[in-house]
Structures are given as structure tokens and as C-alpha cells.
Design a protein around this motif. Sequence first.
Motif, mmCIF file in Angstrom:
data_model
loop_
_atom_site.group_PDB
_atom_site.id
_atom_site.type_symbol
_atom_site.label_atom_id
_atom_site.label_comp_id
_atom_site.label_asym_id
_atom_site.label_seq_id
_atom_site.Cartn_x
_atom_site.Cartn_y
_atom_site.Cartn_z
ATOM 1 N N ASN A 199 0.812 -1.211 0.000
ATOM 2 C CA ASN A 199 0.000 0.000 0.000
ATOM 3 C C ASN A 199 0.852 1.270 0.000
ATOM 4 N N LEU A 200 2.178 1.087 -0.113
ATOM 5 C CA LEU A 200 3.095 2.215 -0.246
ATOM 6 C C LEU A 200 3.791 2.243 -1.598
ATOM 7 N N ILE A 201 4.195 1.061 -2.076
ATOM 8 C CA ILE A 201 4.977 0.964 -3.302
ATOM 9 C C ILE A 201 4.350 -0.063 -4.231
ATOM 10 N N GLN A 202 4.788 -0.069 -5.484
ATOM 11 C CA GLN A 202 4.323 -1.063 -6.429
ATOM 12 C C GLN A 202 4.692 -2.468 -5.932
ATOM 13 N N PRO A 203 3.793 -3.461 -6.103
ATOM 14 C CA PRO A 203 4.123 -4.818 -5.668
ATOM 15 C C PRO A 203 5.465 -5.282 -6.221
ATOM 16 N N ALA A 204 6.261 -5.863 -5.344
ATOM 17 C CA ALA A 204 7.586 -6.366 -5.702
ATOM 18 C C ALA A 204 7.803 -7.682 -4.988
ATOM 19 N N TRP A 205 8.827 -8.384 -5.398
ATOM 20 C CA TRP A 205 9.190 -9.591 -4.666
ATOM 21 C C TRP A 205 9.753 -9.171 -3.313
ATOM 22 N N THR A 206 9.187 -9.716 -2.230
ATOM 23 C CA THR A 206 9.595 -9.328 -0.880
ATOM 24 C C THR A 206 9.998 -10.568 -0.086
ATOM 25 N N PRO A 207 11.148 -11.160 -0.377
ATOM 26 C CA PRO A 207 11.552 -12.379 0.330
ATOM 27 C C PRO A 207 11.756 -12.124 1.816
ATOM 28 N N THR A 208 11.290 -13.090 2.611
ATOM 29 C CA THR A 208 11.483 -13.034 4.053
ATOM 30 C C THR A 208 12.915 -13.429 4.391
ATOM 31 N N LEU A 209 13.591 -12.607 5.165
ATOM 32 C CA LEU A 209 14.943 -12.909 5.627
ATOM 33 C C LEU A 209 14.934 -13.552 7.011
ATOM 34 N N GLU A 210 14.003 -13.078 7.857
ATOM 35 C CA GLU A 210 13.878 -13.640 9.212
ATOM 36 C C GLU A 210 12.436 -13.475 9.653
ATOM 37 N N LEU A 211 11.895 -14.503 10.306
ATOM 38 C CA LEU A 211 10.518 -14.489 10.788
ATOM 39 C C LEU A 211 10.486 -15.035 12.207
ATOM 40 N N THR A 212 9.895 -14.258 13.112
ATOM 41 C CA THR A 212 9.718 -14.687 14.497
ATOM 42 C C THR A 212 8.235 -14.680 14.823
ATOM 43 N N VAL A 213 7.770 -15.748 15.461
ATOM 44 C CA VAL A 213 6.365 -15.872 15.846
ATOM 45 C C VAL A 213 6.289 -16.321 17.298
ATOM 46 N N HIS A 214 5.476 -15.620 18.084
ATOM 47 C CA HIS A 214 5.195 -15.992 19.468
ATOM 48 C C HIS A 214 3.729 -16.396 19.567
ATOM 49 N N VAL A 215 3.471 -17.609 20.000
ATOM 50 C CA VAL A 215 2.100 -18.102 20.142
ATOM 51 C C VAL A 215 1.672 -17.914 21.599
ATOM 52 N N ARG A 216 0.490 -17.337 21.809
ATOM 53 C CA ARG A 216 0.024 -17.035 23.162
ATOM 54 C C ARG A 216 -1.029 -18.006 23.671
ATOM 55 N N THR A 217 -1.835 -18.566 22.776
ATOM 56 C CA THR A 217 -2.872 -19.496 23.200
ATOM 57 C C THR A 217 -3.315 -20.329 22.012
ATOM 58 N N ARG A 218 -4.028 -21.405 22.286
ATOM 59 C CA ARG A 218 -4.609 -22.196 21.210
ATOM 60 C C ARG A 218 -5.823 -21.452 20.661
ATOM 61 N N PRO A 219 -5.873 -21.234 19.347
ATOM 62 C CA PRO A 219 -7.003 -20.481 18.792
ATOM 63 C C PRO A 219 -8.288 -21.292 18.775
#
Length: 263
Positions: A199-219
Motif C-alpha cells: 500500500n506504499l509501493i508497487q508490488p515487488a518480490w519481498t523475500p522473508t529474511l527472518e521471521l519470528t512468531v510468538h504463540v500465546r494461546t490455542r485459537p
Amino acid sequence: MDEDFIFDRATHVEGTSDGAWRAEIGPEWNIFGVPNGGYLATVGLAGLARLVPHPDLLSVSASYPTKTEPGQVVIRAETLKIGKRVSTGIARVEQDGEPRVHLTAMYTDLSLARGPTHLENGPPAIPSPEACVRAEGTVAAEFVRNFDMWLTPESAGWATGRPSGRAEMSGWVRFVDGRPPDPASMPLFADCLPPAIFNLIQPAWTPTLELTVHVRTRPAPGWLQVRFTTRHLQVGYFEEDGEIWDERGTLVALSRQLAQART
């Protein structure tokens, strides 16, 4: 695991004679021809989860040193500590003998979690799914077909040439085949919407370099309400912070990833 569901088939692993695990990365999880980073994390964790006594993913940090291709991968996992409440381990996804994803993760039993609670905010105030715009996958059609995904009108503006000018992407999402969300699927849901910077720039390839996820509860079963925002896009690198809430309005997971916008 119920292999009647797409996600469970896609994260199925088989043991090898040397104590590793083997999995098949299908092209239906591709974005711009490359497997989605959150999906790759869930595949690697599928091997590690078999080594720990605790049932629920609590936290994972995944780094992506080399691009993965659709096809066969090998997962090498080991535990670092088995504790009473939390177990920690590492996993490495390899392809053609090279490391493609490295994961450090913690597991627990979220049904036993007890303690003080304080939330600065509640679920994002967004319209109902019926008042949102269905994501059809103009950029990643194969990937989006795995989900029932509806974006807020503001979030979907980039797809019709009317970007909002605000780096936010929010809406509702669930598996298209009715599979209930669970802690194991949170890394995928944390990386399933279009990047907020679209929503800022033209769509481009945006590869993930690092991803961290914290889970708080069972959905709870049903919809997940999600919001992803970026505050800083600088020299092509950007962070994206995510919140995932379930149908009950309960916070399920938080995420942050570092990615790169490539033209």
C-alpha cells in the motif's frame, strides 16, 4: 494431523534411515515461484515437533539464508533442552545438501498456561468478512487458493491501483478446506497476507529474511482476524509486525519479520 486437510498433507514428514526427516515442498505454496517463508517454517517444525514432549509451539525464529525451490527437502532436528514446562530445539531445512531454513523453537502445553494478563489493545476494529474484499491472488494465485481470505477495503486498495498510502494489511483468514487453526499453523498465518508495504509501493518480490512468531494461546476454530503493519521501509529493508486474533477476540499470536523489497 489429519491428512484430509491441505495443510497437513503439505507438512507431512517421513523419517529417514539417518534420523532426519524428508518432506515434499509443493508448488501450491509458491509466491513469485518461490515457496512462502511461513510455510517453509511449518515444514521444518513438523520434524522438530516429533522430538519434544510438549504439544504446542510457543515461539520460533526462522532465518532463510538461501532460496528454497519446490521439491524434496531434508529436515535435521535436535533438542537443546527438555524442560518441565518448555522444551527448546533447533531444525535445519536442507535441499541439495545446502541449508535453506534455520529454525530455533520452543514448545509448551498452552492448555496449562496460567499467569497475569494485560493487553494494551484488543482486536483490530475491522469490518466483518462480508464487508471486506475477497483476496483472489492477483500476485500469488496458487498460494491464496489455500485460504479463505478477505481484506479490508483499505488493505485491498493496492490490488486495484488505489493504494491507501498506509503500510497496513488487515482482514480475516482461515483455511479454505475448514481445517481449524492451531499453534503449528501460526507461522504460516503470520506470513499469509500480502506485504503491508504494497500500500506504499508497487508490488515487488519481498523475500522473508527472518521471521519470528510468538504463540500465546490455542485459537478457537473459525476465522482469524489479522493485522500487519510496517513502520520503517529503508534502503529496501523493512520490518512487518503482526497480530493474530481468533473469533473469540482472543490474542493468539504475535509476529515480526525482516524482509527485503526487490524490484
